[in-house]
Design an enzyme around this catalytic site. Sequence first.
Site, PDB file in Angstrom:
ATOM      1  N   HIS A  29       0.841  -1.203   0.000  1.00  0.00           N
ATOM      2  CA  HIS A  29       0.000   0.000   0.000  1.00  0.00           C
ATOM      3  C   HIS A  29       0.879   1.257   0.000  1.00  0.00           C
ATOM      4  O   HIS A  29       0.594   2.220  -0.703  1.00  0.00           O
ATOM      5  CB  HIS A  29      -0.892   0.036   1.242  1.00  0.00           C
ATOM      6  CG  HIS A  29      -1.870  -1.094   1.360  1.00  0.00           C
ATOM      7  ND1 HIS A  29      -1.754  -2.066   2.331  1.00  0.00           N
ATOM      8  CD2 HIS A  29      -2.975  -1.419   0.639  1.00  0.00           C
ATOM      9  CE1 HIS A  29      -2.766  -2.919   2.219  1.00  0.00           C
ATOM     10  NE2 HIS A  29      -3.514  -2.558   1.197  1.00  0.00           N
ATOM     11  N   GLN A 154      -8.786  -7.689 -10.557  1.00  0.00           N
ATOM     12  CA  GLN A 154      -9.473  -6.505 -10.041  1.00  0.00           C
ATOM     13  C   GLN A 154      -9.056  -5.274 -10.839  1.00  0.00           C
ATOM     14  O   GLN A 154      -9.879  -4.416 -11.197  1.00  0.00           O
ATOM     15  CB  GLN A 154      -9.138  -6.327  -8.565  1.00  0.00           C
ATOM     16  CG  GLN A 154      -9.612  -5.008  -7.982  1.00  0.00           C
ATOM     17  CD  GLN A 154      -9.372  -4.947  -6.494  1.00  0.00           C
ATOM     18  OE1 GLN A 154     -10.111  -5.545  -5.727  1.00  0.00           O
ATOM     19  NE2 GLN A 154      -8.329  -4.241  -6.070  1.00  0.00           N
TER      20      GLN A 154
END
Length: 304
Positions: A29, A154
């Site tokens: 992240h 995704q």
Amino acid sequence: MEIISDRRALQRWPNGALVPTMGALHDGHASLIREARRRRVGPVLVSIFVNPTQFAPHEDFARYPRTLEADSVVAKAAGADVIFAPPPEEIYPDGPDAAARAAEHFPLPQAATTPALEDRIRPGHFGGVCLVVARLFELAAPRVAIFGEKDWQQWRVIDQMAQRAAADAPIESPLRHLELSVAPTVREHDGLAMSSRNRYLSAEDRRRATAPWRAIQLARELKHLALTEIEEAMTNLLVAEGFEVDYAVIREEDSLNAPGASTPVERLRALVAARVGGVRLIDNAPLHPRHGGDSIDQSMGTRA
Ligand code: AMP
């Protein structure tokens, strides 16, 4: 850095770079947040929302790690200007049942319906993903949004959804100018792709958890063989390590459909999803490693 939970407060940071997450932030992240900062388009927004509509009832929504305090340290160090950590009613003001129905009826792009990968194993998942990402785009009106290569299907789904939304949007809509990027997978020293779910692994399963990455590397070594043989070799490696395999396949990387005879090797990607000790691991990489190691060339993953 500010932490906000009210959707209306987002209006104070328009035209920014958005990094959507479910929290429990790790270096993967952080690399997305640094990439958002590097773009210099405006404020860097990190959303942290464990999205109920993308979890099936038997999945880990309730036990998904929620670690906002630690997340704020990671996000700040990586260069975030604001964390948007809303309660569900800020994202879904009409309530959970209406949200579940909207996810179920979300018009899905091709990459969410034809590959029979995550879409087969997690039916309903991409409806929830598309719904929450569309909602975040609407609320945050970003100029740029960054996603991870780690969740390749995704990424393909969101990219296709955003292209369609841009084409359908009125000329003055920020969706018309939204630029999406995909950033490389960040790995542990032994190759395991970082994931918020890795913390569920027992010590013994953590040792085995390099198997998906080893299966992908094996596929690369065998890339001269027929695709079915490569897929069989990947599956065998995972099974020998005690994994239950959801899929271990080679696909065309944009559509995620089975490749045709004429698909160039540069467009092939190995994708793995397998479970060990109740933990589901997913990983993927190009079959033909690109220059710069396993990092995908940023320019290839960027669409204006
Ligand atoms: P998540 O919090 O798991 O929903 O992930 C939020 C974003 O971070 C998604 O775009 C993921 O693809 C991305 N991401 C997750 N793990 C990694 C990783 N190891 N390296 C790079 N990006 C990642």
